[in-house]
Design a protein around this motif. Sequence first.
Motif, mmCIF file in Angstrom:
data_model
loop_
_atom_site.group_PDB
_atom_site.id
_atom_site.type_symbol
_atom_site.label_atom_id
_atom_site.label_comp_id
_atom_site.label_asym_id
_atom_site.label_seq_id
_atom_site.Cartn_x
_atom_site.Cartn_y
_atom_site.Cartn_z
ATOM 1 N N LEU A 10 66.058 55.963 43.524
ATOM 2 C CA LEU A 10 66.966 55.059 43.827
ATOM 3 C C LEU A 10 66.507 54.064 45.092
ATOM 4 O O LEU A 10 66.698 52.785 45.028
ATOM 5 N N VAL A 11 65.867 54.777 46.039
ATOM 6 C CA VAL A 11 65.062 53.864 47.086
ATOM 7 C C VAL A 11 63.972 52.926 46.585
ATOM 8 O O VAL A 11 63.930 51.817 46.875
ATOM 9 N N SER A 12 63.270 53.718 45.939
ATOM 10 C CA SER A 12 62.122 52.798 45.132
ATOM 11 C C SER A 12 62.574 51.895 44.050
ATOM 12 O O SER A 12 61.764 50.836 44.264
ATOM 13 N N SER A 13 63.493 51.829 43.673
ATOM 14 C CA SER A 13 64.265 50.859 42.608
ATOM 15 C C SER A 13 64.956 49.966 43.257
ATOM 16 O O SER A 13 65.726 49.079 42.416
ATOM 17 N N SER A 14 65.039 49.825 44.470
ATOM 18 C CA SER A 14 66.057 48.870 45.274
ATOM 19 C C SER A 14 65.556 47.584 45.523
ATOM 20 O O SER A 14 64.411 47.668 45.969
ATOM 21 N N ARG A 15 66.515 46.782 46.027
ATOM 22 C CA ARG A 15 66.114 45.549 46.605
ATOM 23 C C ARG A 15 67.134 45.350 47.636
ATOM 24 O O ARG A 15 68.113 45.184 47.468
#
Length: 69
Positions: A10-15
């Motif tokens: 989730l953190v890696s796919s966040s903006r």
Amino acid sequence: MNKVELLKKLVSSSRGNLFSLEIPTTTENQSKIQELVRVLETEKRIKLREYVQREYSVYLQGIIKYASE
């Protein structure tokens, strides 16, 4: 998959603090992912806006909370 791996995805796919992620799954894994999402919500690490269970994937959209306790 455990909750730490899910949170890292989730953190890696966040903006910023907004995330949007589609996870390919099997029917057995869908219930496990749903349970992990509930745990992260009760720990107040994420706030889920949308959870869509598709035939071969799960789509998640929401907010990652960075507040420390």
